[in-house]
Motif scaffolding. Structure first.
Motif, PDB file in Angstrom:
ATOM      1  N   UNK A   1       0.809  -1.106   0.139  1.00  0.00           N
ATOM      2  CA  UNK A   1      -0.374  -0.186   0.174  1.00  0.00           C
ATOM      3  C   UNK A   1       0.893   1.296   0.122  1.00  0.00           C
ATOM      4  N   UNK A   2       2.298   1.341   0.691  1.00  0.00           N
ATOM      5  CA  UNK A   2       3.432   2.290   1.016  1.00  0.00           C
ATOM      6  C   UNK A   2       3.548   2.893  -0.512  1.00  0.00           C
ATOM      7  N   UNK A   3       3.813   1.566  -1.578  1.00  0.00           N
ATOM      8  CA  UNK A   3       4.258   1.895  -2.523  1.00  0.00           C
ATOM      9  C   UNK A   3       3.194   2.579  -3.882  1.00  0.00           C
ATOM     10  N   UNK A   4       1.882   1.807  -3.433  1.00  0.00           N
ATOM     11  CA  UNK A   4       1.244   2.655  -4.375  1.00  0.00           C
ATOM     12  C   UNK A   4       0.950   4.235  -3.894  1.00  0.00           C
ATOM     13  N   UNK A   5       0.397   4.068  -2.690  1.00  0.00           N
ATOM     14  CA  UNK A   5       0.374   5.629  -2.392  1.00  0.00           C
ATOM     15  C   UNK A   5       1.582   6.973  -3.309  1.00  0.00           C
ATOM     16  N   UNK A   6       3.231   5.926  -2.864  1.00  0.00           N
ATOM     17  CA  UNK A   6       4.168   6.766  -3.440  1.00  0.00           C
ATOM     18  C   UNK A   6       3.814   7.139  -4.460  1.00  0.00           C
TER      19      UNK A   6
END
Length: 614
Positions: free
Chosen positions: A601-606
């Protein structure tokens, strides 16, 4: 008819941080006979809370009173840090004069200028006390010249320029009017106060007028208003009305519940008080700083300086990490909300706002130190929560142009390190305004820099100057936005899974950067366990053990040597965290974590944030 009340003097002690205000008050108390001969007295008796004592700073102004030759001297000890400047501005309304304490070695510093300018604006009489004259490197004669130059710079009138100088060693408890002669006690300072500070004036026959300048808070009696009786008399049980110069519609009838005056370090209950007395009033629930208590027949508010606006803000958020609720006593949003709103009872420079979610509150203050003291107090009281990175509060002018808070930074560093400091601050949009050589191979740099340029810089500054630099900052108004600043040159090392850190996993991880944790510590996925010298974030598995085979024994891990982890203080953690990170604060631990714990989810948000900015 205005009258002078000759048996009272009201003074505030003002100075730059660390120039010896609180130690000076200790000595005035001791030598006026407030303590018994054999009484064991703590040093810096006025710094009453734990954080003040540990850090050696004054956060809240304090009232005390001493008797000298039949005259009552009310003394207010004020904070020296710019973050608590709001306290200083207010208490000066209660006094007729100030003692400006200046270090005999350091001389006039940024906060000296700030507090002196406030005193001169109010037309107060000034006594300059050159303190620490017993320091081996003291230079009192030069310091006197510096202070006089500062007076001229601040447009002091002739009366103010003609102020008396007293040379003291608060530590030894001595004062003298002669720079070259050491005193034997504090009497020369007491005599100078009686002689040069005017007696308070007021009309005893007029209607009551008391301006509330500070608020004290007590669990048992609630809010306590502290202020000076400007006119008339105040009596217990008498009806008064509350009015406020900044709120024309305010007019509320109340009764004086209890009335106190100060005697040494105690509050003494009295039935009535006259002009010039500094009093504490309890029993009025809705009393605020800036309120005037008046006679109902003639309710005229006393004009009052507006409290300076906050410049930075951070969010206080309910802790939702995998370890939530394990170490704290108060963890819910209701607990956090009640505690933050209770802080508003005594801290008027603070603002607390509710946000779109019930889980987070926006807390604004005068600087990082201001907010870190609140965080430290809360964790000691058993609260558990998370905080976001401090961000500055922008203003907008009539044309919609973005303005940001600016600071003046005065930096004393050995000449060898000045290049590194100038380079770093220039990268943070700082502008060098001046450079002067000072004693002992040091140079004083003066910068104009956006407040956000200083966020997270102090730790770096101490490293760059090998701990030899002194940095002082002071708020310097708003100016047009200076452009983006890259805060961090380092990335984070992030734990890839939850578990307990082991030597083998940490040994492999320490090659990638500096670790914040040692072996045997509980970690969770998304928790920041160290810093990467490069800008990128790296995920690591520090819970990984070595696979055992027939030929390897589990004991061979013992031979691996771990570098001692970097343990960070609360301030260092607040400086380190990035905008996509939070600091988890509990009574036992400080843990840095990613806002979004899940790696995918962190990578998607980035990616989505990058797409938006493109």
């Amino acid at each position: 008819m205005k009258e002078k009340r000759e048996d009272i003097r009201n003074i505030a002690i003002i100075a730059h941080v660390d120039h010896g205000k609180t130690t000076l008050v200790d000595e005035l108390l001791k030598q006026s006979g407030v303590f018994r001969e054999n009484q064991d007295v703590n040093e810096r008796v006025m710094d009453s809370n734990d954080i003040e004592r540990e850090r050696g700073i004054t956060i809240l102004s304090k009232n005390t009173a001493v008797m000298y030759k039949g005259t009552k001297i009310n003394i207010i000890d004020t904070p020296g840090h710019a973050d608590f400047g709001g306290e200083v501005e207010r208490v000066l309304k209660m006094v007729d004069g100030v003692i400006l304490v200046v270090d005999a070695f350091e001389g006039a510093m940024p906060q000296t200028r700030f507090v002196l300018s406030k005193a001169l604006e109010l037309g107060l009489e000034v006594i300059v006390c050159v303190n620490k004259v017993d320091r081996p490197e003291a230079r009192p004669a030069e310091v006197v010249d510096e202070v006089l130059e500062l007076f001229i710079d601040l447009d002091a009138d002739e009366r103010q320029l003609d102020c008396p100088f007293v040379f003291a060693s608060a530590k030894k408890g001595t004062a003298s009017l002669d720079m070259d002669k050491e005193g034997t006690d504090m009497m020369p300072l007491f005599d100078t106060i009686i002689e040069h500070i005017p007696a308070p004036e007021g009309d005893p026959e007029a209607g009551t007028q008391v301006l509330i300048s500070t608020i004290d808070y007590n669990e048992y009696v609630g809010r306590i208003g502290v202020g000076k009786v400007d006119n008339g008399i105040v009596k217990v049980g008498r009806d008064v009305v509350i009015v406020n110069a900044h709120e024309p519609d305010k007019c509320k009838k109340v009764k004086i519940g209890k009335l106190y005056e100060y005697d040494g370090l105690n509050k003494v209950e009295v039935q009535e008080a006259g002009i010039g007395s500094i009093v504490a009033i309890s029993g009025i629930a809705d009393i605020h700083i800036g309120d005037t208590l008046c006679d109902p027949e003639n309710p005229i508010p006393i004009p009052f300086q507006k409290i300076s606006e906050p410049t930075i803000a951070m969010n206080f958020i309910v802790n939702d990490s995998p370890f939530a609720g394990q170490e704290g006593k108060y963890v819910t949003s209701r607990h956090i909300k009640d505690r933050l709103f209770k802080e508003l009872n005594t801290d008027v420079s603070l603002r607390v706002e509710e946000t779109d979610t019930t889980e987070a509150f926006k807390v604004s203050g005068r600087g990082e130190l201001h907010l870190s003291v609140l965080i430290e107090n809360m964790r000691r009281e058993g609260y558990e929560f998370a905080v976001s990175k401090a961000e500055v509060l922008y203003h907008y002018d009539e044309d919609g142009k973005k303005l940001e808070p600016m600071e003046k930074a005065y930096i004393d560093v050995p000449e060898d390190f000045s290049g590194a400091v100038i380079e770093k601050l220039s990268m943070r949009k700082g502008e060098l305004m001046g450079m002067t050589p000072i004693n002992g191979g040091y140079v004083r740099l003066e910068f104009s820099i956006p407040s956000r340029g200083l966020i997270g810089y102090r730790g770096e500054f101490m490293t760059d100057t090998k701990g030899n630099g002194i940095m002082n900052t002071i708020f310097d108004g708003y100016a047009p936005f200076k452009g983006e600043i890259a805060y961090r040159k380092q990335g984070s090392l992030i734990s890839f899974e939850s578990g307990v850190s082991v030597t083998y996993g940490l040994f492999n991880a320490q090659e990638r950067g500096t670790l914040f944790i040692g072996a045997g510590e509980k970690v969770y996925a998304g928790m920041v366990i160290g810093e990467n010298p490069k800008l990128e974030d790296i995920e690591l598995n520090v819970c990984k053990t070595k696979h055992l085979t027939n030929t390897r024994s589990s004991g061979s891990d013992d031979a691996l040597t771990l570098i001692t982890p970097k343990k960070m203080s609360l301030e260092q953690c607040l400086e380190f965290i990035g905008t996509d990170e939070l600091l988890e604060v509990t009574p036992e631990s400080l843990r840095i974590r990613k806002r979004i714990l899940d790696s995918t989810q962190r990578k998607r948000a980035m990616i989505s944030a990058q797409n938006k900015s493109n």
